[in-house]
Design a protein around this motif. Structure first.
Motif, PDB file in Angstrom:
ATOM      1  N   ALA A   1       0.862  -1.076   0.147  1.00 54.94           N
ATOM      2  CA  ALA A   1       0.100  -0.039   0.095  1.00 54.94           C
ATOM      3  C   ALA A   1       0.983   1.149   0.169  1.00 54.94           C
ATOM      4  O   ALA A   1       1.989   1.182   0.164  1.00 54.94           O
ATOM      5  CB  ALA A   1      -1.138  -0.015   1.232  1.00 54.94           C
ATOM      6  N   TRP A   2       0.101   2.229  -0.102  1.00 49.71           N
ATOM      7  CA  TRP A   2       0.943   3.631  -0.135  1.00 49.71           C
ATOM      8  C   TRP A   2       1.758   3.845   0.901  1.00 49.71           C
ATOM      9  O   TRP A   2       2.687   4.499   1.144  1.00 49.71           O
ATOM     10  CB  TRP A   2      -0.038   4.747  -0.331  1.00 49.71           C
ATOM     11  CG  TRP A   2      -0.913   4.929   0.946  1.00 49.71           C
ATOM     12  CD1 TRP A   2      -2.119   4.370   1.010  1.00 49.71           C
ATOM     13  CD2 TRP A   2      -0.754   5.845   1.948  1.00 49.71           C
ATOM     14  NE1 TRP A   2      -2.693   4.606   1.914  1.00 49.71           N
ATOM     15  CE2 TRP A   2      -2.117   5.465   2.845  1.00 49.71           C
ATOM     16  CE3 TRP A   2       0.419   6.599   2.309  1.00 49.71           C
ATOM     17  CZ2 TRP A   2      -2.108   6.232   3.747  1.00 49.71           C
ATOM     18  CZ3 TRP A   2       0.048   7.386   3.655  1.00 49.71           C
ATOM     19  CH2 TRP A   2      -1.176   6.897   4.282  1.00 49.71           C
ATOM     20  N   ASN A   3       1.189   3.180   2.476  1.00 49.25           N
ATOM     21  CA  ASN A   3       2.005   3.424   3.503  1.00 49.25           C
ATOM     22  C   ASN A   3       2.854   2.231   3.795  1.00 49.25           C
ATOM     23  O   ASN A   3       3.406   2.032   4.980  1.00 49.25           O
ATOM     24  CB  ASN A   3       0.916   3.643   4.571  1.00 49.25           C
ATOM     25  CG  ASN A   3       0.025   2.610   4.601  1.00 49.25           C
ATOM     26  OD1 ASN A   3       0.110   1.301   4.229  1.00 49.25           O
ATOM     27  ND2 ASN A   3      -1.070   2.507   5.490  1.00 49.25           N
ATOM     28  N   ARG A   4       3.152   1.547   2.842  1.00 46.27           N
ATOM     29  CA  ARG A   4       4.012   0.309   2.782  1.00 46.27           C
ATOM     30  C   ARG A   4       3.498  -0.701   3.488  1.00 46.27           C
ATOM     31  O   ARG A   4       4.297  -1.857   3.897  1.00 46.27           O
ATOM     32  CB  ARG A   4       5.368   0.797   3.200  1.00 46.27           C
ATOM     33  CG  ARG A   4       6.314   1.917   2.399  1.00 46.27           C
ATOM     34  CD  ARG A   4       7.595   2.099   2.718  1.00 46.27           C
ATOM     35  NE  ARG A   4       8.129   3.026   1.584  1.00 46.27           N
ATOM     36  CZ  ARG A   4       8.160   4.093   1.511  1.00 46.27           C
ATOM     37  NH1 ARG A   4       7.172   4.916   1.819  1.00 46.27           N
ATOM     38  NH2 ARG A   4       8.866   4.505   0.528  1.00 46.27           N
ATOM     39  N   ILE A   5       2.320  -0.839   4.073  1.00 46.48           N
ATOM     40  CA  ILE A   5       1.691  -2.155   4.584  1.00 46.48           C
ATOM     41  C   ILE A   5       1.792  -3.025   3.504  1.00 46.48           C
ATOM     42  O   ILE A   5       1.387  -2.858   2.260  1.00 46.48           O
ATOM     43  CB  ILE A   5       0.386  -1.642   5.095  1.00 46.48           C
ATOM     44  CG1 ILE A   5       0.355  -0.738   6.439  1.00 46.48           C
ATOM     45  CG2 ILE A   5      -0.173  -3.000   5.427  1.00 46.48           C
ATOM     46  CD1 ILE A   5      -0.817  -0.657   6.912  1.00 46.48           C
ATOM     47  N   THR A   6       2.297  -4.204   3.801  1.00 50.99           N
ATOM     48  CA  THR A   6       2.458  -5.339   2.871  1.00 50.99           C
ATOM     49  C   THR A   6       1.410  -6.476   2.993  1.00 50.99           C
ATOM     50  O   THR A   6       0.964  -6.830   4.066  1.00 50.99           O
ATOM     51  CB  THR A   6       3.973  -5.873   2.831  1.00 50.99           C
ATOM     52  OG1 THR A   6       4.187  -6.320   3.897  1.00 50.99           O
ATOM     53  CG2 THR A   6       4.879  -4.639   2.273  1.00 50.99           C
ATOM     54  N   ARG A   7       1.207  -7.334   1.843  1.00 49.22           N
ATOM     55  CA  ARG A   7       0.351  -8.436   2.117  1.00 49.22           C
ATOM     56  C   ARG A   7       1.054  -9.289   0.975  1.00 49.22           C
ATOM     57  O   ARG A   7       1.228  -9.120  -0.053  1.00 49.22           O
ATOM     58  CB  ARG A   7      -1.006  -8.101   1.588  1.00 49.22           C
ATOM     59  CG  ARG A   7      -1.891  -9.339   1.522  1.00 49.22           C
ATOM     60  CD  ARG A   7      -3.299  -8.737   1.662  1.00 49.22           C
ATOM     61  NE  ARG A   7      -4.437 -10.009   1.692  1.00 49.22           N
ATOM     62  CZ  ARG A   7      -5.584  -9.910   1.618  1.00 49.22           C
ATOM     63  NH1 ARG A   7      -6.444  -8.584   1.526  1.00 49.22           N
ATOM     64  NH2 ARG A   7      -6.449 -10.897   1.883  1.00 49.22           N
ATOM     65  N   TYR A   8       1.160 -10.732   1.469  1.00 47.76           N
ATOM     66  CA  TYR A   8       1.517 -11.547   0.606  1.00 47.76           C
ATOM     67  C   TYR A   8       0.861 -12.960   0.498  1.00 47.76           C
ATOM     68  O   TYR A   8      -0.127 -13.190   1.440  1.00 47.76           O
ATOM     69  CB  TYR A   8       2.974 -12.282   1.259  1.00 47.76           C
ATOM     70  CG  TYR A   8       4.063 -11.059   1.210  1.00 47.76           C
ATOM     71  CD1 TYR A   8       4.238 -10.386   2.297  1.00 47.76           C
ATOM     72  CD2 TYR A   8       4.859 -11.068   0.074  1.00 47.76           C
ATOM     73  CE1 TYR A   8       5.242  -9.493   2.324  1.00 47.76           C
ATOM     74  CE2 TYR A   8       5.897 -10.270  -0.002  1.00 47.76           C
ATOM     75  CZ  TYR A   8       6.070  -9.378   1.235  1.00 47.76           C
ATOM     76  OH  TYR A   8       7.139  -8.448   1.017  1.00 47.76           O
TER      77      TYR A   8
END
Length: 121
Positions: free
Chosen positions: A52-59
């Motif tokens: 996401a724009w706030n660098r929250i990631t999902r894998y």
């Protein structure tokens, strides 16, 4: 107008690494999520990772620990570092962007043209 261009694909031996890059143009980069999907021959498109724009990631659960997604806001790029590659990672890899951070490809209105990754055994 949003444009996404993938690069970095190629042929690699099993156990090797590749780094894919997605270059984004358009004003949505700052606020949109960038995701990677892949599609192997005769298989459905599969979610890989998103940031996401706030660098929250999902894998994708199956890829955690081998793949890492990162974002460079200054360059408007999102990279996918792929390590310990396996033949089953062979696919066309696509980046996509949209307002939501989700593993559902239908939520991403903009897509790149894809880059081929081939892992030999």
């Amino acid at each position: 107008q949003v444009q996404l261009v993938e690069s970095g694909g190629g042929l690699v031996q099993a156990g090797g690494s590749l780094r894919l890059s997605c270059a984004a143009s358009g004003r949505t980069f700052r606020t949109y999520t960038i995701a990677w999907f892949r599609q192997a021959p005769a298989k459905e498109r599969e979610f890989v990772a998103a940031i996401a724009w706030n660098r929250i990631t999902r894998y994708a659960d199956s890829l955690k620990g081998r793949f890492t997604i990162s974002r460079d806001s200054a360059k408007s790029t999102v990279d996918l570092q792929m390590n310990s590659l396996k033949p089953e990672d062979t696919a066309v890899y696509y980046c996509a962007t949209g307002p939501a951070t989700t593993d559902n490809g239908r939520a991403y209105p903009y897509w790149g043209q894809g880059t081929q990754v081939t892992v030999s055994s």
